[in-house]
Scaffold this motif. Structure first.
Motif, PDB file in Angstrom:
ATOM      1  N   ILE A 189       0.219   4.489 -10.808  1.00 24.00           N
ATOM      2  CA  ILE A 189      -0.802   5.224 -10.276  1.00 24.00           C
ATOM      3  C   ILE A 189      -1.310   6.493 -10.887  1.00 24.00           C
ATOM      4  O   ILE A 189      -2.652   6.885 -11.088  1.00 24.00           O
ATOM      5  CB  ILE A 189      -0.465   5.836  -8.954  1.00 24.00           C
ATOM      6  N   ASN A 190      -0.436   7.011 -11.526  1.00 19.17           N
ATOM      7  CA  ASN A 190      -0.636   8.243 -12.404  1.00 19.17           C
ATOM      8  C   ASN A 190      -1.559   7.806 -13.710  1.00 19.17           C
ATOM      9  O   ASN A 190      -2.562   8.588 -14.103  1.00 19.17           O
ATOM     10  CB  ASN A 190       0.526   9.016 -13.011  1.00 19.17           C
ATOM     11  N   HIS A 191      -1.248   6.598 -14.141  1.00 16.03           N
ATOM     12  CA  HIS A 191      -2.105   6.086 -15.362  1.00 16.03           C
ATOM     13  C   HIS A 191      -3.424   5.808 -14.941  1.00 16.03           C
ATOM     14  O   HIS A 191      -4.459   6.151 -15.345  1.00 16.03           O
ATOM     15  CB  HIS A 191      -1.637   4.820 -15.687  1.00 16.03           C
ATOM     16  N   GLU A 213       0.219  10.255  -3.294  1.00 15.83           N
ATOM     17  CA  GLU A 213       0.499  11.502  -2.651  1.00 15.83           C
ATOM     18  C   GLU A 213       1.221  12.467  -3.450  1.00 15.83           C
ATOM     19  O   GLU A 213       1.227  13.688  -3.422  1.00 15.83           O
ATOM     20  CB  GLU A 213       1.788  11.293  -1.425  1.00 15.83           C
ATOM     21  N   LYS A 214       1.932  12.047  -4.480  1.00 18.61           N
ATOM     22  CA  LYS A 214       2.881  12.898  -5.361  1.00 18.61           C
ATOM     23  C   LYS A 214       2.048  13.485  -6.446  1.00 18.61           C
ATOM     24  O   LYS A 214       2.439  14.317  -7.136  1.00 18.61           O
ATOM     25  CB  LYS A 214       4.027  11.804  -5.926  1.00 18.61           C
ATOM     26  N   ASN A 215       0.724  12.829  -6.822  1.00 12.38           N
ATOM     27  CA  ASN A 215       0.058  13.312  -7.826  1.00 12.38           C
ATOM     28  C   ASN A 215      -1.020  14.507  -7.365  1.00 12.38           C
ATOM     29  O   ASN A 215      -1.795  14.473  -6.492  1.00 12.38           O
ATOM     30  CB  ASN A 215      -1.000  12.117  -8.016  1.00 12.38           C
ATOM     31  N   PRO A 216      -0.730  15.733  -8.088  1.00 13.41           N
ATOM     32  CA  PRO A 216      -1.319  16.913  -7.624  1.00 13.41           C
ATOM     33  C   PRO A 216      -2.844  16.866  -7.716  1.00 13.41           C
ATOM     34  O   PRO A 216      -3.667  17.764  -7.265  1.00 13.41           O
ATOM     35  CB  PRO A 216      -0.656  17.958  -8.422  1.00 13.41           C
ATOM     36  N   ASN A 217      -3.387  15.903  -8.518  1.00 15.38           N
ATOM     37  CA  ASN A 217      -4.788  15.857  -8.864  1.00 15.38           C
ATOM     38  C   ASN A 217      -5.433  14.699  -7.912  1.00 15.38           C
ATOM     39  O   ASN A 217      -6.709  14.642  -8.014  1.00 15.38           O
ATOM     40  CB  ASN A 217      -5.089  15.378 -10.393  1.00 15.38           C
ATOM     41  N   VAL A 218      -4.834  14.419  -6.735  1.00 15.82           N
ATOM     42  CA  VAL A 218      -5.265  13.486  -5.954  1.00 15.82           C
ATOM     43  C   VAL A 218      -5.251  13.904  -4.496  1.00 15.82           C
ATOM     44  O   VAL A 218      -4.435  14.717  -3.878  1.00 15.82           O
ATOM     45  CB  VAL A 218      -4.672  12.008  -6.246  1.00 15.82           C
ATOM     46  N   GLU A 219      -6.559  13.531  -3.889  1.00 20.31           N
ATOM     47  CA  GLU A 219      -6.435  13.681  -2.146  1.00 20.31           C
ATOM     48  C   GLU A 219      -6.637  12.274  -1.742  1.00 20.31           C
ATOM     49  O   GLU A 219      -7.674  11.481  -1.995  1.00 20.31           O
ATOM     50  CB  GLU A 219      -7.543  14.501  -2.047  1.00 20.31           C
ATOM     51  N   ASP A 245      12.703   3.152  -9.308  1.00 18.48           N
ATOM     52  CA  ASP A 245      12.289   4.382  -9.427  1.00 18.48           C
ATOM     53  C   ASP A 245      11.087   5.059 -10.133  1.00 18.48           C
ATOM     54  O   ASP A 245      11.323   5.014 -11.346  1.00 18.48           O
ATOM     55  CB  ASP A 245      13.633   5.045  -9.635  1.00 18.48           C
ATOM     56  N   GLY A 246      10.162   5.360  -9.393  1.00 17.91           N
ATOM     57  CA  GLY A 246       9.012   6.006 -10.255  1.00 17.91           C
ATOM     58  C   GLY A 246       8.023   4.774 -10.985  1.00 17.91           C
ATOM     59  O   GLY A 246       7.100   5.172 -11.465  1.00 17.91           O
ATOM     60  N   SER A 296       0.974  -1.127   0.038  1.00 14.52           N
ATOM     61  CA  SER A 296      -0.017   0.119   0.032  1.00 14.52           C
ATOM     62  C   SER A 296       0.969   1.403  -0.083  1.00 14.52           C
ATOM     63  O   SER A 296       0.354   2.285  -0.513  1.00 14.52           O
ATOM     64  CB  SER A 296      -0.839  -0.083   1.090  1.00 14.52           C
ATOM     65  N   ALA A 297       2.333   1.011   0.391  1.00 16.13           N
ATOM     66  CA  ALA A 297       3.009   2.331   0.686  1.00 16.13           C
ATOM     67  C   ALA A 297       3.309   2.902  -0.847  1.00 16.13           C
ATOM     68  O   ALA A 297       3.160   4.053  -0.900  1.00 16.13           O
ATOM     69  CB  ALA A 297       4.158   2.023   1.324  1.00 16.13           C
ATOM     70  N   SER A 298       3.489   1.943  -1.611  1.00 17.95           N
ATOM     71  CA  SER A 298       3.728   2.185  -3.080  1.00 17.95           C
ATOM     72  C   SER A 298       2.709   2.758  -3.818  1.00 17.95           C
ATOM     73  O   SER A 298       2.877   3.891  -4.426  1.00 17.95           O
ATOM     74  CB  SER A 298       3.987   0.995  -4.046  1.00 17.95           C
ATOM     75  N   HIS A 299       1.214   2.604  -3.469  1.00 15.01           N
ATOM     76  CA  HIS A 299       0.099   3.147  -4.080  1.00 15.01           C
ATOM     77  C   HIS A 299      -0.013   4.492  -3.447  1.00 15.01           C
ATOM     78  O   HIS A 299      -0.232   5.484  -3.952  1.00 15.01           O
ATOM     79  CB  HIS A 299      -1.075   2.304  -3.684  1.00 15.01           C
ATOM     80  N   LEU A 300       0.247   4.413  -1.999  1.00 16.85           N
ATOM     81  CA  LEU A 300      -0.144   5.827  -1.452  1.00 16.85           C
ATOM     82  C   LEU A 300       1.063   6.931  -1.808  1.00 16.85           C
ATOM     83  O   LEU A 300       0.913   8.266  -1.828  1.00 16.85           O
ATOM     84  CB  LEU A 300       0.104   5.647   0.190  1.00 16.85           C
ATOM     85  N   ASN A 301       2.317   6.422  -1.892  1.00 18.92           N
ATOM     86  CA  ASN A 301       3.265   7.481  -2.227  1.00 18.92           C
ATOM     87  C   ASN A 301       3.038   7.984  -3.690  1.00 18.92           C
ATOM     88  O   ASN A 301       3.289   9.122  -3.871  1.00 18.92           O
ATOM     89  CB  ASN A 301       4.723   6.785  -2.377  1.00 18.92           C
ATOM     90  N   GLY A 302       2.416   7.117  -4.467  1.00 19.89           N
ATOM     91  CA  GLY A 302       2.132   7.581  -5.885  1.00 19.89           C
ATOM     92  C   GLY A 302       0.936   8.747  -5.729  1.00 19.89           C
ATOM     93  O   GLY A 302       0.941   9.759  -6.314  1.00 19.89           O
TER      94      GLY A 302
END
Ligand SMILES: NC(=O)c1ccc[n+]([C@@H]2O[C@H](COP(=O)([O-])OP(=O)(O)OC[C@H]3O[C@@H](n4cnc5c(N)ncnc54)[C@H](O)[C@@H]3O)[C@@H](O)[C@H]2O)c1
Length: 353
Positions: free
Chosen positions: A310-312, A23-29, A303-304, A15-21
């Motif tokens: 997540i961005n997709h 968190e970094k996406n400006p269009n997501v809360e 890395d990324g 879940s940390a990999s999803h949450l980090n993604g």
């Protein structure tokens, strides 16, 4: 644009990999989190600054504000959580393997269709830099017709313990946990051919090697000394596709091999390639055999990687981008895995319809 409100069910390791993604996406809360284990979900909530914290996913899914959900539970809960989220009107990104079997996977897809929501499967290797490069070569016909592929994902001592070794929660061992990644990746790279038959074998010989004193490096958060281990420790199979291509696959949690390896090989009429982990291409030049390496780095970089996935997912929902890892592909993978386990059980080739 209004931010996409996401929730996560299952706040364990991945879940940390999803949450980090997210968190970094400006269009997501990141709007809400849920795990059966209160302590675990509270820890994640603190880390990501989330105030809506649940131990019952049905309660969380009542929040009408949630647009999308990542399902990061152990495998046996994927279908239940995904279907509940879809029925509550949320889009879902479900971790791999899609489900315990193809029947469950089919029901998940039907729930997505019934509710008009996206169901994306977490085939994260599709977003790898190595995948992009190979896909570029394959799609431009560089290899000619690819008629044989090999995929290995072998660990010498790599049963993570916890639920991973317990069939009731995992559905199986290295085949469903590791094999799923490389079967999907080779199939995706070869243009998603349909499987027609498989011949498989599984072995339960070394178990989880509890006797080995050196630690493994693949440890589930749930690991304990009383872990059940009733899954295979090695699986091997030949998968035949409708375009004539055959994939030979091997996956292990425990095996007497020198070191862990993850390797993909492609054999085409014009050239071949091995990702191990750097890409090497085998071809002919001026009537000589040539081995080619790209000047750019080609080994899979983590890395990324999850961020791209997540961005997709977010892009698919917000901008109607066609999904790169749709539910159909998850169902096909589950049909392949079901057939391999069936073939291993019966000792016969199994046809896939
Ligand atoms: N894409 C990848 O490379 C990758 C890597 C690791 C794991 N995974 C997948 O991710 C999933 C989770 O793996 P993990 O390593 O994070 O496991 P984990 O055991 O660390 O976490 C799973 C969590 O799900 C919770 N859970 C289970 N059922 C639940 C339910 N009904 N409601 C709420 N919470 C529930 C558990 O309490 C646990 O905290 C598995 O399906 C695994 O195959 C994918």
């Amino acid at each position: 644009m209004e931010k996409l409100k996401v929730a996560v069910i299952g706040t364990g390791g991945i879940s940390a990999s999803h949450l980090n993604g997210y968190e970094k996406n400006p269009n997501v809360e990141i709007y809400a989190l849920c795990d059966l284990k209160e302590e675990r979900v509270k820890r994640a909530a603190e880390r990501y600054g989330v105030t809506r914290v649940y131990t019952d996913m049905h309660e969380m899914l009542k929040l009408s504000e949630i647009d999308a959900v990542s399902v990061c539970t152990w495998n046996s809960a994927h279908a239940e959580c995904t279907i509940a989220a879809l029925n509550a009107g949320k889009h879902v990104l479900c971790e791999k393997p899609m489900a315990m079997n193809a029947e469950e996977a089919q029901k998940m897809k039907e729930a997505a269709e019934k509710n008009g929501k996206l169901l994306m499967i977490g085939f994260v290797r599709r977003y790898g830099n190595d995948c992009d490069i190979m896909k570029d070569f394959i799609d431009k016909g560089y290899f000619g017709e690819i008629y044989y592929t090999k995929a290995t994902y072998l660990r010498r001592k790599g049963n993570p313990g916890g639920w991973f070794g317990n069939k009731e929660f995992s559905g199986g061992g290295p085949l469903i946990d590791l094999g799923v990644h490389v079967i999907d990746l080779t199939r995706y790279l070869c243009g998603n051919p349909q499987p027609v038959s498989v011949f498989g074998a599984t072995f339960t010989k070394l178990k989880d090697r509890k006797n080995i004193k050196t630690s493994a490096g693949y440890l589930s958060a749930e690991k304990s000394d009383n872990d059940i281990c009733n899954v295979e420790d090695l699986a091997t199979a030949m998968i035949r596709y409708d375009n004539g291509c055959v994939l030979s696959i091997e996956a292990s949690f425990s095996l007497n091999i020198k070191k862990d390896e993850g390797k993909l090989e492609f054999f085409g009429t014009k050239a071949g390639a091995k990702l191990d982990p750097e890409l090497e291409i085998y071809s002919e030049m001026n009537d000589y055999m040539t081995d080619i390496q790209l000047a750019a780095p080609t080994a899979l970089s983590f890395d990324g990687l999850f961020e791209r996935e997540i961005n997709h997912f977010v892009d698919c929902i917000q901008n109607n981008v066609p999904c790169r890892a749709p539910a159909e592909d998850g169902i096909v993978l589950m049909k392949i895995l079901d057939a391999i386990y069936e073939s291993a059980r019966t000792g016969h080739e199994v046809a896939i319809h």
